[in-house]
Motif scaffolding. Structure first.
Motif, mmCIF file in Angstrom:
data_model
loop_
_atom_site.group_PDB
_atom_site.id
_atom_site.type_symbol
_atom_site.label_atom_id
_atom_site.label_comp_id
_atom_site.label_asym_id
_atom_site.label_seq_id
_atom_site.Cartn_x
_atom_site.Cartn_y
_atom_site.Cartn_z
ATOM 1 N N ALA A 88 -0.718 7.930 0.424
ATOM 2 C CA ALA A 88 0.679 7.807 0.849
ATOM 3 C C ALA A 88 1.238 6.457 0.419
ATOM 4 O O ALA A 88 2.384 6.367 -0.049
ATOM 5 C CB ALA A 88 0.776 7.981 2.360
ATOM 6 N N ARG A 89 0.423 5.403 0.547
ATOM 7 C CA ARG A 89 0.905 4.073 0.160
ATOM 8 C C ARG A 89 1.097 3.964 -1.347
ATOM 9 O O ARG A 89 2.058 3.358 -1.819
ATOM 10 C CB ARG A 89 -0.064 3.013 0.684
ATOM 11 C CG ARG A 89 0.219 2.745 2.163
ATOM 12 C CD ARG A 89 -0.672 1.753 2.791
ATOM 13 N NE ARG A 89 -0.814 0.505 2.054
ATOM 14 C CZ ARG A 89 -1.536 -0.522 2.516
ATOM 15 N NH1 ARG A 89 -2.119 -0.429 3.703
ATOM 16 N NH2 ARG A 89 -1.655 -1.613 1.814
ATOM 17 N N GLN A 90 0.167 4.557 -2.103
ATOM 18 C CA GLN A 90 0.299 4.567 -3.573
ATOM 19 C C GLN A 90 1.609 5.239 -3.969
ATOM 20 O O GLN A 90 2.373 4.724 -4.777
ATOM 21 C CB GLN A 90 -0.826 5.422 -4.180
ATOM 22 C CG GLN A 90 -2.027 4.717 -4.676
ATOM 23 C CD GLN A 90 -2.990 5.742 -5.267
ATOM 24 O OE1 GLN A 90 -3.426 6.658 -4.586
ATOM 25 N NE2 GLN A 90 -3.333 5.592 -6.518
ATOM 26 N N LEU A 91 1.820 6.420 -3.405
ATOM 27 C CA LEU A 91 3.010 7.198 -3.771
ATOM 28 C C LEU A 91 4.295 6.508 -3.315
ATOM 29 O O LEU A 91 5.292 6.474 -4.044
ATOM 30 C CB LEU A 91 2.946 8.587 -3.125
ATOM 31 C CG LEU A 91 2.302 9.685 -3.950
ATOM 32 C CD1 LEU A 91 2.263 10.965 -3.152
ATOM 33 C CD2 LEU A 91 3.068 9.918 -5.260
ATOM 34 N N GLU A 92 4.249 5.960 -2.104
ATOM 35 C CA GLU A 92 5.441 5.295 -1.578
ATOM 36 C C GLU A 92 5.847 4.142 -2.502
ATOM 37 O O GLU A 92 7.027 3.952 -2.787
ATOM 38 C CB GLU A 92 5.184 4.785 -0.161
ATOM 39 C CG GLU A 92 6.413 4.093 0.427
ATOM 40 C CD GLU A 92 6.426 4.047 1.940
ATOM 41 O OE1 GLU A 92 5.425 4.416 2.558
ATOM 42 O OE2 GLU A 92 7.476 3.638 2.484
#
Lengths: 287, 119
Positions: free
Chosen positions: B14-18
């Protein structure tokens, strides 16, 4: 940077729109018959026998043809003839796209060449597996894919050590596991020292430092690394006609190490890192 | 700016994508659901323009959630995320259910943004 399906590559590159792929998939599904349908067409089994095998498949993890032979309904020779028919009549996705007018046969050859060039980076390199180990080809893919992702995702400098058969895995800083089912039932385990975990976390989170990150996040990055490796192993194996499935990854408690149960095969692939960090891949193959 | 709902059980994904999505300046992440069931509830309250949904999650998986979301709204834009991109039957199933595309892991920033723009 991932192992891909040809149809996915074509849509991703904008070569064909999604609805053309959908038409081709539908055509492919109507043209390609299952082994059950083929043995019915060839008159080797009647509908009742096919249904009997289908019912048995709900409780036994075996392919239709192998199970039908085991149940004494089909001879090994009949199974071979059915598989040969399935292979001869198989409609590939590229051919299906040509059939629905997505592109020409000439285009297909060109796009296949581009696809092969894109996927060449995932060609399996030779990894020596000790003689007599079952499913050595799949274990080789697992080790090789891990090495490739160590380089491409985690950006680690390393040298793979020789694979060994083991009966015990030592305790390490972090151990992340993923279970495989299908043609091979096994547990894949990635172990890492604290500094290797830190490097994986920096790469996954795309951050210069992970000093302030809680353990939960650091562990999650190792699980995600395992997820990427194992997902690409499943994809690579599928290209070679092997069917594997994976469960979600998990962190396992390695306190006191892990004994490999009798009857299971434990493989250990040490990884030597340039800066003295420790990492290894282990595969525990179920009997 | 298009609103994106991220659905993944992994905090790091989620952090990568965000990061990819936000730094583009074209999209805004409006929520992060950790499984399929949460994604359905958050879709109904947040009305995102695009949902980025992981296929392999504990509890309700991405394919089940996709099927449910498409039954709620045939025009919903869902992009699936998977490390299993090369497996034809999984890819086919997602596309047939109505997913706009499938993003393979590991992520390539340009590819992720291209797929989101075209969704």
């Amino acid at each position: 940077m991932a192992v891909k399906f040809f149809g996915q590559f074509l849509v991703e590159q904008g070569i064909i729109p999604r609805d053309v792929l959908l038409q081709a998939i539908n055509l492919q599904e109507s043209a390609n018959k299952s082994v059950g349908e083929i043995v019915l067409d060839l008159g080797f089994l009647n509908a009742e026998a096919v249904e009997k095998v289908n019912r048995a498949q709900r409780t036994v993890d075996m392919r239709f043809g192998d199970l039908a032979v085991q149940m004494g309904l089909l001879t090994p020779d009949q199974l071979q003839r059915a598989l040969a028919r399935q292979s001869e009549t198989h409609l590939y996705i590229g051919e299906a796209i040509v059939s629905v007018g997505g592109f020409t046969d000439e285009d297909l050859q060109r796009y296949l060449a581009e696809f092969k060039a894109d996927q060449a980076q995932f060609a399996t390199s030779k990894v020596e597996i000790p003689a007599g180990v079952p499913y050595a080809d799949l274990c080789e893919i697992m080790a090789d894919m891990t090495y490739k992702m160590f380089t491409r995702v985690a950006r680690l400098n390393f040298r793979p050590g020789p694979c060994q058969i083991v009966t015990h895995l030592d305790q390490v800083h972090v151990m992340a596991a993923m279970d495989f089912t299908g043609d091979l039932r096994c547990r894949y385990i990635l172990t890492a020292s604290a500094d290797v975990q830190e490097e994986i976390a920096k790469a996954i989170l795309n951050q210069e430092s992970v000093y302030d990150e809680p353990k939960e996040v650091l562990d999650d990055t190792v699980m995600e690394f395992v997820n990427v490796v194992c997902g690409n192993v499943v994809a690579k194996s599928a290209q070679q006609g092997k069917s594997l499935d994976i469960m979600p990854p998990e962190i396992i408690d390695s306190t006191g190490g892990i004994d490999i149960p009798v009857g299971y095969t434990g493989l250990y692939f040490p990884v030597c890192l340039a800066d003295n960090g420790l990492a290894a891949i282990s595969i525990i193959i179920y009997p | 700016m298009k609103k994106v709902l991220l659905v993944d059980d992994s905090i790091s994904v989620a952090r990568q994508l965000e990061k990819i999505v936000t730094e583009s300046g074209e999209f805004q992440v409006v929520g992060h659901a950790k499984n399929g069931l949460e994604s359905i509830k958050m879709y109904q309250s947040l009305h995102p323009d695009i949902i980025c949904m992981d296929m392999n999650m504990p509890g309700m998986d991405g394919i089940t959630a996709l099927r449910t979301l498409m039954a709620l709204d045939r025009n919903i834009k869902v992009v699936m995320i998977t490390s299993l991109g090369g497996v034809g039957d999984k890819f086919n199933e997602a596309i047939k259910l109505g997913a706009r595309n499938v993003i393979s892991k590991p992520f390539e920033t340009d590819n992720v943004l291209k797929i989101l723009r075209e969704a």
